[in-house]
Design a protein around this motif. Structure first.
Motif, PDB file in Angstrom:
ATOM      1  N   GLU A  11     -37.837 107.631  10.682  1.00  0.00           N
ATOM      2  CA  GLU A  11     -38.162 106.227  10.914  1.00  0.00           C
ATOM      3  C   GLU A  11     -38.423 105.498   9.600  1.00  0.00           C
ATOM      4  O   GLU A  11     -38.044 104.337   9.432  1.00  0.00           O
ATOM      5  N   THR A  12     -39.083 106.183   8.666  1.00  0.00           N
ATOM      6  CA  THR A  12     -39.381 105.588   7.364  1.00  0.00           C
ATOM      7  C   THR A  12     -38.097 105.330   6.591  1.00  0.00           C
ATOM      8  O   THR A  12     -37.926 104.256   6.001  1.00  0.00           O
ATOM      9  N   VAL A  13     -37.185 106.301   6.604  1.00  0.00           N
ATOM     10  CA  VAL A  13     -35.904 106.129   5.916  1.00  0.00           C
ATOM     11  C   VAL A  13     -35.136 104.967   6.556  1.00  0.00           C
ATOM     12  O   VAL A  13     -34.578 104.119   5.859  1.00  0.00           O
ATOM     13  N   ALA A  14     -35.124 104.903   7.882  1.00  0.00           N
ATOM     14  CA  ALA A  14     -34.422 103.824   8.581  1.00  0.00           C
ATOM     15  C   ALA A  14     -35.043 102.464   8.249  1.00  0.00           C
ATOM     16  O   ALA A  14     -34.319 101.482   8.042  1.00  0.00           O
ATOM     17  N   ASN A  15     -36.364 102.402   8.175  1.00  0.00           N
ATOM     18  CA  ASN A  15     -37.030 101.147   7.811  1.00  0.00           C
ATOM     19  C   ASN A  15     -36.675 100.726   6.394  1.00  0.00           C
ATOM     20  O   ASN A  15     -36.481  99.539   6.123  1.00  0.00           O
ATOM     21  N   ARG A  16     -36.592 101.691   5.488  1.00  0.00           N
ATOM     22  CA  ARG A  16     -36.204 101.377   4.111  1.00  0.00           C
ATOM     23  C   ARG A  16     -34.755 100.896   4.050  1.00  0.00           C
ATOM     24  O   ARG A  16     -34.425 100.038   3.247  1.00  0.00           O
ATOM     25  N   LEU A  17     -33.924 101.444   4.914  1.00  0.00           N
ATOM     26  CA  LEU A  17     -32.528 101.010   4.987  1.00  0.00           C
ATOM     27  C   LEU A  17     -32.438  99.564   5.450  1.00  0.00           C
ATOM     28  O   LEU A  17     -31.646  98.778   4.927  1.00  0.00           O
ATOM     29  N   ASN A  18     -33.284  99.185   6.397  1.00  0.00           N
ATOM     30  CA  ASN A  18     -33.240  97.846   6.982  1.00  0.00           C
ATOM     31  C   ASN A  18     -34.093  96.824   6.243  1.00  0.00           C
ATOM     32  O   ASN A  18     -33.953  95.631   6.472  1.00  0.00           O
ATOM     33  N   SER A  19     -34.994  97.285   5.383  1.00  0.00           N
ATOM     34  CA  SER A  19     -35.906  96.361   4.704  1.00  0.00           C
ATOM     35  C   SER A  19     -35.287  95.790   3.436  1.00  0.00           C
ATOM     36  O   SER A  19     -34.161  96.101   3.077  1.00  0.00           O
ATOM     37  N   GLY A  20     -36.085  95.005   2.732  1.00  0.00           N
ATOM     38  CA  GLY A  20     -35.630  94.361   1.496  1.00  0.00           C
ATOM     39  C   GLY A  20     -35.611  95.306   0.314  1.00  0.00           C
ATOM     40  O   GLY A  20     -35.489  96.520   0.446  1.00  0.00           O
ATOM     41  N   LYS A  21     -35.773  94.736  -0.883  1.00  0.00           N
ATOM     42  CA  LYS A  21     -35.627  95.455  -2.141  1.00  0.00           C
ATOM     43  C   LYS A  21     -36.776  96.391  -2.481  1.00  0.00           C
ATOM     44  O   LYS A  21     -36.656  97.198  -3.399  1.00  0.00           O
ATOM     45  N   GLU A  22     -37.904  96.312  -1.800  1.00  0.00           N
ATOM     46  CA  GLU A  22     -39.097  97.043  -2.215  1.00  0.00           C
ATOM     47  C   GLU A  22     -38.903  98.557  -2.261  1.00  0.00           C
ATOM     48  O   GLU A  22     -39.439  99.218  -3.132  1.00  0.00           O
ATOM     49  N   ASP A  23     -38.133  99.133  -1.358  1.00  0.00           N
ATOM     50  CA  ASP A  23     -37.938 100.577  -1.342  1.00  0.00           C
ATOM     51  C   ASP A  23     -36.511 100.982  -1.678  1.00  0.00           C
ATOM     52  O   ASP A  23     -36.153 102.126  -1.573  1.00  0.00           O
ATOM     53  N   THR A  24     -35.678 100.019  -2.063  1.00  0.00           N
ATOM     54  CA  THR A  24     -34.281 100.312  -2.344  1.00  0.00           C
ATOM     55  C   THR A  24     -33.906  99.767  -3.710  1.00  0.00           C
ATOM     56  O   THR A  24     -34.651  99.016  -4.319  1.00  0.00           O
ATOM     57  N   MET A  25     -32.746 100.165  -4.168  1.00  0.00           N
ATOM     58  CA  MET A  25     -32.202  99.629  -5.411  1.00  0.00           C
ATOM     59  C   MET A  25     -30.766  99.223  -5.148  1.00  0.00           C
ATOM     60  O   MET A  25     -30.064  99.875  -4.404  1.00  0.00           O
ATOM     61  N   ASP A  26     -30.343  98.126  -5.758  1.00  0.00           N
ATOM     62  CA  ASP A  26     -28.934  97.790  -5.666  1.00  0.00           C
ATOM     63  C   ASP A  26     -28.306  97.948  -7.040  1.00  0.00           C
ATOM     64  O   ASP A  26     -28.962  98.312  -8.012  1.00  0.00           O
ATOM     65  N   GLU A  27     -27.022  97.685  -7.147  1.00  0.00           N
ATOM     66  CA  GLU A  27     -26.307  97.914  -8.384  1.00  0.00           C
ATOM     67  C   GLU A  27     -26.874  97.090  -9.537  1.00  0.00           C
ATOM     68  O   GLU A  27     -26.900  97.532 -10.678  1.00  0.00           O
ATOM     69  N   GLY A  28     -27.379  95.886  -9.255  1.00  0.00           N
ATOM     70  CA  GLY A  28     -27.980  95.056 -10.289  1.00  0.00           C
ATOM     71  C   GLY A  28     -29.198  95.717 -10.904  1.00  0.00           C
ATOM     72  O   GLY A  28     -29.420  95.622 -12.100  1.00  0.00           O
ATOM     73  N   ASP A  29     -29.995  96.419 -10.101  1.00  0.00           N
ATOM     74  CA  ASP A  29     -31.174  97.113 -10.614  1.00  0.00           C
ATOM     75  C   ASP A  29     -30.765  98.213 -11.581  1.00  0.00           C
ATOM     76  O   ASP A  29     -31.433  98.465 -12.579  1.00  0.00           O
ATOM     77  N   LEU A  30     -29.664  98.895 -11.298  1.00  0.00           N
ATOM     78  CA  LEU A  30     -29.209  99.986 -12.164  1.00  0.00           C
ATOM     79  C   LEU A  30     -28.698  99.478 -13.496  1.00  0.00           C
ATOM     80  O   LEU A  30     -28.798 100.160 -14.508  1.00  0.00           O
ATOM     81  N   ASN A  31     -28.176  98.250 -13.516  1.00  0.00           N
ATOM     82  CA  ASN A  31     -27.625  97.682 -14.737  1.00  0.00           C
ATOM     83  C   ASN A  31     -28.646  96.840 -15.495  1.00  0.00           C
ATOM     84  O   ASN A  31     -28.314  96.241 -16.508  1.00  0.00           O
ATOM     85  N   GLY A  32     -29.864  96.756 -14.986  1.00  0.00           N
ATOM     86  CA  GLY A  32     -30.899  95.971 -15.637  1.00  0.00           C
ATOM     87  C   GLY A  32     -30.832  94.499 -15.310  1.00  0.00           C
ATOM     88  O   GLY A  32     -31.467  93.689 -15.961  1.00  0.00           O
ATOM     89  N   ASN A  33     -30.055  94.126 -14.304  1.00  0.00           N
ATOM     90  CA  ASN A  33     -29.942  92.730 -13.887  1.00  0.00           C
ATOM     91  C   ASN A  33     -30.887  92.457 -12.737  1.00  0.00           C
ATOM     92  O   ASN A  33     -31.211  93.333 -11.973  1.00  0.00           O
ATOM     93  N   ASP A  34     -31.287  91.218 -12.585  1.00  0.00           N
ATOM     94  CA  ASP A  34     -32.171  90.840 -11.492  1.00  0.00           C
ATOM     95  C   ASP A  34     -31.423  90.175 -10.342  1.00  0.00           C
ATOM     96  O   ASP A  34     -32.005  89.497  -9.533  1.00  0.00           O
ATOM     97  N   GLU A  35     -30.143  90.344 -10.284  1.00  0.00           N
ATOM     98  CA  GLU A  35     -29.319  89.684  -9.256  1.00  0.00           C
ATOM     99  C   GLU A  35     -29.528  90.284  -7.911  1.00  0.00           C
ATOM    100  O   GLU A  35     -29.563  91.393  -7.644  1.00  0.00           O
TER     101      GLU A  35
END
Length: 93
Positions: free
Chosen positions: A69-93
């Protein structure tokens, strides 16, 4: 590419995730054993009890100590528990 935190700083690609299941049933235990024999099992529990089993589209099976359930919530939630490609490149997009 969206990455989901599965515990202990480990991340999984959300795009490659097929299922998040509990490890309690006999069929899931067989899937885990088969993955271990094939060499496609990834244990991200750090020695803790397995609480979630993630099945990927590459037929890899990932074990996590975080509740499904926690993993599913992180999948459905915003940026707080996830990273997108911009985070990996040091961008705030």
């Amino acid at each position: 590419m969206k990455l989901i935190n599965i515990g202990f700083g480990n991340m999984v690609s959300a795009n490659r995730l097929v299922a998040i299941v509990s490890p309690e049933s006999a069929p899931i235990k067989r899937i885990i054993q088969d993955a271990k024999e094939r060499g496609t099992l990834i244990d991200a529990t750090y020695g803790r009890r397995t609480r979630a089993v993630m099945i990927m589209d590459s037929e890899h099976v990932i074990l996590s100590a975080v509740q499904p359930e926690t993993v599913a919530n992180r999948l459905n939630s915003g940026k707080e528990d996830t990273m997108d490609e911009g985070d990996l490149n040091g961008n705030d997009e």
